[in-house]
Design a protein around this motif. Structure first.
Motif, PDB file in Angstrom:
ATOM      1  N   ALA A  83      -7.794  -3.228  -6.983  1.00 45.13           N
ATOM      2  CA  ALA A  83      -6.519  -3.753  -6.489  1.00 45.13           C
ATOM      3  C   ALA A  83      -5.420  -2.751  -6.801  1.00 45.13           C
ATOM      4  O   ALA A  83      -5.406  -2.144  -7.871  1.00 45.13           O
ATOM      5  N   PHE A  84      -4.507  -2.589  -5.851  1.00 48.43           N
ATOM      6  CA  PHE A  84      -3.365  -1.696  -6.016  1.00 48.43           C
ATOM      7  C   PHE A  84      -2.107  -2.418  -5.560  1.00 48.43           C
ATOM      8  O   PHE A  84      -2.153  -3.247  -4.646  1.00 48.43           O
ATOM      9  N   ASP A  85      -0.978  -2.081  -6.201  1.00 46.24           N
ATOM     10  CA  ASP A  85       0.302  -2.528  -5.677  1.00 46.24           C
ATOM     11  C   ASP A  85       0.408  -1.898  -4.290  1.00 46.24           C
ATOM     12  O   ASP A  85       0.220  -0.691  -4.135  1.00 46.24           O
ATOM     13  N   ALA A  86       0.701  -2.708  -3.272  1.00 49.73           N
ATOM     14  CA  ALA A  86       0.706  -2.210  -1.895  1.00 49.73           C
ATOM     15  C   ALA A  86       1.967  -1.433  -1.541  1.00 49.73           C
ATOM     16  O   ALA A  86       2.083  -0.929  -0.429  1.00 49.73           O
ATOM     17  N   LYS A  87       2.906  -1.298  -2.493  1.00 51.16           N
ATOM     18  CA  LYS A  87       4.126  -0.547  -2.218  1.00 51.16           C
ATOM     19  C   LYS A  87       3.887   0.942  -2.430  1.00 51.16           C
ATOM     20  O   LYS A  87       3.414   1.363  -3.484  1.00 51.16           O
ATOM     21  N   CYS A  88       4.259   1.732  -1.441  1.00 50.42           N
ATOM     22  CA  CYS A  88       4.199   3.187  -1.590  1.00 50.42           C
ATOM     23  C   CYS A  88       5.180   3.593  -2.684  1.00 50.42           C
ATOM     24  O   CYS A  88       6.330   3.127  -2.691  1.00 50.42           O
ATOM     25  N   PRO A  89       4.749   4.438  -3.626  1.00 54.88           N
ATOM     26  CA  PRO A  89       5.654   4.851  -4.700  1.00 54.88           C
ATOM     27  C   PRO A  89       6.817   5.721  -4.218  1.00 54.88           C
ATOM     28  O   PRO A  89       7.754   5.960  -4.968  1.00 54.88           O
ATOM     29  N   HIS A  90       6.797   6.171  -2.973  1.00 53.33           N
ATOM     30  CA  HIS A  90       7.873   7.007  -2.453  1.00 53.33           C
ATOM     31  C   HIS A  90       9.136   6.188  -2.210  1.00 53.33           C
ATOM     32  O   HIS A  90      10.174   6.462  -2.806  1.00 53.33           O
ATOM     33  N   GLN A  91       9.039   5.138  -1.342  1.00 55.24           N
ATOM     34  CA  GLN A  91      10.223   4.330  -1.052  1.00 55.24           C
ATOM     35  C   GLN A  91       9.923   2.838  -0.972  1.00 55.24           C
ATOM     36  O   GLN A  91      10.745   2.071  -0.499  1.00 55.24           O
TER      37      GLN A  91
END
Length: 143
Positions: A83-91
């Motif tokens: 599982a991953f946080d689905a937010k891109c770490p860029h923006q």
């Protein structure tokens, strides 16, 4: 006409409380965000409910809203769930489910490895944030 049926949130919260009983969980991750069959845990299930393991394609993944969190669930090989946080770490844009082993952000096209969440191509400067995951009775739970 007003419904007297409980809300979805009420049902899911009740399920989370019931599953948190001692000895209720039967499997856990061998790393913070990976489930391997046969492991055991006493970690609490996710607050927002779970996702049937059968809904996560082998070699692919799915974006799910669990509680107030949007997560990417992947199954790189049969029985291995991450599982991953689905937010891109860029923006902070929600990434797309993996295709061909690559997770892509639709905003600026950062790319991440589908099995590990590691950064493959920027503009993001780091990989996706891995989340702890468990599987209970064929349902994937994210802590």
């Amino acid at each position: 006409m007003t419904s007297t049926a409980p809300s979805r949130r009420t049902v899911l919260c009740g399920l989370a409380v019931a599953l948190a009983a001692p000895g209720a969980l039967a499997a856990c991750s061998s790393s913070p965000g990976e489930y391997q069959p046969g492991a055991t845990t006493s970690a609490a299930p996710s607050v927002g409910g779970g996702v049937p393991l059968a809904q996560i394609p082998v070699g692919g993944g799915t974006i799910e809203t669990l509680g107030e969190r949007v997560v990417l669930l992947v199954q790189p090989t049969p029985g291995v769930v991450k599982a991953f946080d689905a937010k891109c770490p860029h923006q902070g844009t929600t990434v797309d489910p993996p295709q061909g082993g690559v997770i892509t952000c639709p905003n600026h096209f950062s790319q991440f490895d589908a099995a590990t969440g590691a950064l493959r191509k920027g503009p993001a400067t780091r990989g996706l944030t891995e989340l702890p995951v468990t599987v209970l009775n064929g349902t994937v739970q994210v802590a």
